[in-house]
Design an enzyme around this catalytic site. Structure first.
Site, PDB file in Angstrom:
ATOM      1  N   TRP A  95       0.855  -1.193   0.000  1.00 44.97           N
ATOM      2  CA  TRP A  95       0.000   0.000   0.000  1.00 44.97           C
ATOM      3  C   TRP A  95       0.890   1.242   0.000  1.00 44.97           C
ATOM      4  CZ3 TRP A  95       0.751   3.380   4.017  1.00 44.97           C
ATOM      5  CH2 TRP A  95       1.288   2.880   5.203  1.00 44.97           C
ATOM      6  N   GLU A 138       7.028   8.079  14.280  1.00 44.01           N
ATOM      7  CA  GLU A 138       7.288   7.471  12.962  1.00 44.01           C
ATOM      8  C   GLU A 138       8.195   8.362  12.110  1.00 44.01           C
ATOM      9  OE1 GLU A 138       6.471   4.530  11.853  1.00 44.01           O
ATOM     10  OE2 GLU A 138       4.933   3.857  13.240  1.00 44.01           O
ATOM     11  N   GLU A 176       8.728   1.380   6.467  1.00 43.65           N
ATOM     12  CA  GLU A 176       8.353   2.237   7.599  1.00 43.65           C
ATOM     13  C   GLU A 176       8.112   3.684   7.163  1.00 43.65           C
ATOM     14  OE1 GLU A 176       7.908   1.988  10.931  1.00 43.65           O
ATOM     15  OE2 GLU A 176       8.095  -0.192  11.020  1.00 43.65           O
ATOM     16  N   HIS A 179       4.691   5.083   6.917  1.00 33.32           N
ATOM     17  CA  HIS A 179       3.847   5.304   8.104  1.00 33.32           C
ATOM     18  C   HIS A 179       3.780   6.786   8.488  1.00 33.32           C
ATOM     19  CE1 HIS A 179       4.842   0.892   9.424  1.00 33.32           C
ATOM     20  NE2 HIS A 179       4.247   0.971   8.254  1.00 33.32           N
ATOM     21  N   GLU A 229       8.512  -3.129  17.812  1.00 31.73           N
ATOM     22  CA  GLU A 229       7.539  -3.365  16.729  1.00 31.73           C
ATOM     23  C   GLU A 229       6.194  -3.782  17.317  1.00 31.73           C
ATOM     24  OE1 GLU A 229       7.835  -2.490  13.745  1.00 31.73           O
ATOM     25  OE2 GLU A 229       9.927  -2.597  13.158  1.00 31.73           O
ATOM     26  N   THR A 232       4.477  -0.686  18.783  1.00 24.67           N
ATOM     27  CA  THR A 232       3.818   0.168  17.783  1.00 24.67           C
ATOM     28  C   THR A 232       2.599  -0.537  17.183  1.00 24.67           C
ATOM     29  OG1 THR A 232       5.512  -0.544  16.209  1.00 24.67           O
ATOM     30  CG2 THR A 232       5.774   1.653  17.149  1.00 24.67           C
ATOM     31  N   ASP A 261       1.512  -3.618   9.303  1.00 24.52           N
ATOM     32  CA  ASP A 261       2.940  -3.597   8.928  1.00 24.52           C
ATOM     33  C   ASP A 261       3.816  -3.873  10.146  1.00 24.52           C
ATOM     34  OD1 ASP A 261       2.562  -2.953   6.275  1.00 24.52           O
ATOM     35  OD2 ASP A 261       3.587  -1.003   6.364  1.00 24.52           O
ATOM     36  N   GLU A 262       3.477  -3.218  11.254  1.00 25.61           N
ATOM     37  CA  GLU A 262       4.288  -3.381  12.474  1.00 25.61           C
ATOM     38  C   GLU A 262       4.277  -4.846  12.920  1.00 25.61           C
ATOM     39  OE1 GLU A 262       5.856  -0.839  12.742  1.00 25.61           O
ATOM     40  OE2 GLU A 262       4.701   1.019  12.935  1.00 25.61           O
ATOM     41  N   HIS A 265       6.631  -6.789  10.801  1.00 23.46           N
ATOM     42  CA  HIS A 265       8.027  -6.513  11.191  1.00 23.46           C
ATOM     43  C   HIS A 265       8.368  -7.208  12.507  1.00 23.46           C
ATOM     44  CE1 HIS A 265       7.806  -2.550   8.678  1.00 23.46           C
ATOM     45  NE2 HIS A 265       7.965  -3.615   7.930  1.00 23.46           N
TER      46      HIS A 265
HETATM   47 FE   LIG Z   1       7.802  -0.481  13.000  1.00 23.06          FE
HETATM   48 FE   LIG Z   2       6.068   2.278  11.888  1.00 25.99          FE
END
Ligand SMILES: [Fe+2]
Ligand SMILES: [Fe+2]
Length: 396
Positions: A95, A138, A176, A179, A229, A232, A261-262, A265
């Site tokens: 995205w 971020e 990242e 974000h 991670e 977040t 996403d976090e 990760h």
């Molecule tokens: Fe992250």
């Molecule tokens: Fe992030």
């Protein structure tokens, strides 16, 4: 091991209580923290002085990992290619911020912006304080890439190194980067925040860096990133939930997408630490204990806006009160990692390793007990003005 004493700066915000659960009072045997140093809070005074970022004041330990252990990470290069790089997404499948924002080339742009602003009007000030704090965190991404590149054995030696570790770090950074970009553009369009104050806070924060006390050790570094991670993932998940509860489904989608996403990760970083437990259980449990005794500091702990000397504490207190990120989350993350790395069933540890195992396995319950006691004594917090929202006051 080299020791270096940090320079003493001014404007040193202390860490908030929930990032420093006062559970043990025991510090790392290698590091002692002196008291932090503060001075004036007035913007006008700051302007007269040369740039001097806020710093934690304690002895900074560097290169604490024995040099022979660097070989472990070099030998894991192929393993990382097969097991870690698979957690990156192809750019074409990712995205992008624009997927969630009004399309500036379209005739309906202004109308879409107005709709966004109408929805944003329904959200309370304390919510925006948390969203801004998350966005600023971020946006200090250059600091986190620097942090990864301090780690011996895995750093990107050239800036375009072909090792799996370096490929991961660059591509992780690139993921990242979306974000802060998305949250920044959303907040700009919302009209709810003082963008210049927010931008100043970002500049201060990047200039200040961070001090996660990972000592150039990838053992400490990857335990830190595993924790962060997940932290977040939890906080963006909570801002998504709150937005949904307030009826802003588009913002909920934005925060939820970042949270996902976090989570991905976190999967990668916890896998690296899992592998370290397999190869070197004793070294890894000692590293885990060390990080937890030092406490996991939040990446934006040196946040400053030119006005509020205790900005990070204030932001953290609001996040705690409205349930975006709390002391309970800190304990939950620790408990989750203890389970994820099967710490309780580790065998064949040295005597010192067994002490570390016992420490990390019982720490979450100690943090919870202390937190419950603190909560039962807690009074209603004062109201504090946040420059990010035009000095409107929010209760801590
Ligand atoms: Fe992250
Ligand atoms: Fe992030």
């Amino acid at each position: 091991m080299a020791l270096k004493v940090s320079h003493v700066g001014f404007q040193s915000p202390k860490l908030p209580s929930f990032t420093l659960p006062r559970s043990s009072g025991v510090r790392s045997p290698r590091v002692s923290m002196a008291s932090t140093v503060r001075s004036t809070t007035k913007e006008v005074d700051t302007m007269k002085k040369p740039f001097s970022p806020p710093r934690e004041v304690h002895i900074q330990v560097t290169h604490s990992m024995p040099p022979e252990k660097v070989e472990i990470f070099k030998s894991l290069n192929d393993w990382a290619e097969e097991n870690i790089l698979i957690h990156l997404k192809q750019v074409e499948q990712c995205w992008q911020p624009q997927d969630f924002l009004p399309e500036p080339s379209s005739d309906g742009f202004i109308e879409e912006v107005n709709e966004l602003r109408e929805r944003a009007k329904e959200l309370p000030d304390d919510y925006f304080v948390c969203l801004v704090g998350d966005m600023i965190t971020e946006e200090a991404l250059p600091t986190y890439q620097t942090m990864l590149n301090t780690l011996d054995g895995v750093r990107d030696e050239t800036g375009a190194s072909p090792t799996s570790w370096a490929i991961w770090t660059r591509a992780w950074t690139a993921e990242e980067n979306r974000h802060g970009d998305l949250l920044n553009k959303y907040l700009y369009l919302s009209g709810r925040v003082d963008m210049k104050q927010v931008e100043k806070t970002i500049q201060y924060l990047i200039g200040s860096g961070m001090d996660p006390r990972t000592e150039n050790s990838p053992y400490l570094g990857f335990i830190y990133t595993s924790f962060q991670e997940r932290a977040t993932f939890i906080s963006h998940g909570n801002t998504a939930r709150h937005a949904k509860e307030q009826g802003d489904l588009k913002l909920a989608q934005i925060c939820g997408t970042i949270a996902a996403d976090e989570r991905r990760h976190e999967t990668a970083y916890t896998k690296i630490v899992e592998k370290l437990f397999e190869i070197d259980p004793d070294g890894t449990i000692l590293a885990f204990e060390d990080m937890m005794r030092k406490k996991i500091s939040m990446p934006a702990h040196l946040m400053y806006d030119g006005r509020d000397d205790n900005l990070f504490e204030h932001f953290s207190a609001v996040a705690q009160r409205i349930g975006v990120y709390t002391a309970k989350d800190y304990a939950d993350i620790l408990e989750h990692l203890v389970k994820r790395w099967k710490i309780e069933s580790l065998t064949g540890l040295s005597g010192r390793g067994e002490v570390a195992q016992e420490y990390v396995c019982t720490l979450a319950s100690r943090i919870r007990r202390l937190e419950e006691r603190a909560q039962s004594r807690a009074k209603q917090g004062p109201e504090v003005a946040f420059s990010w929202i035009f000095d409107r006051k929010v209760r801590l």
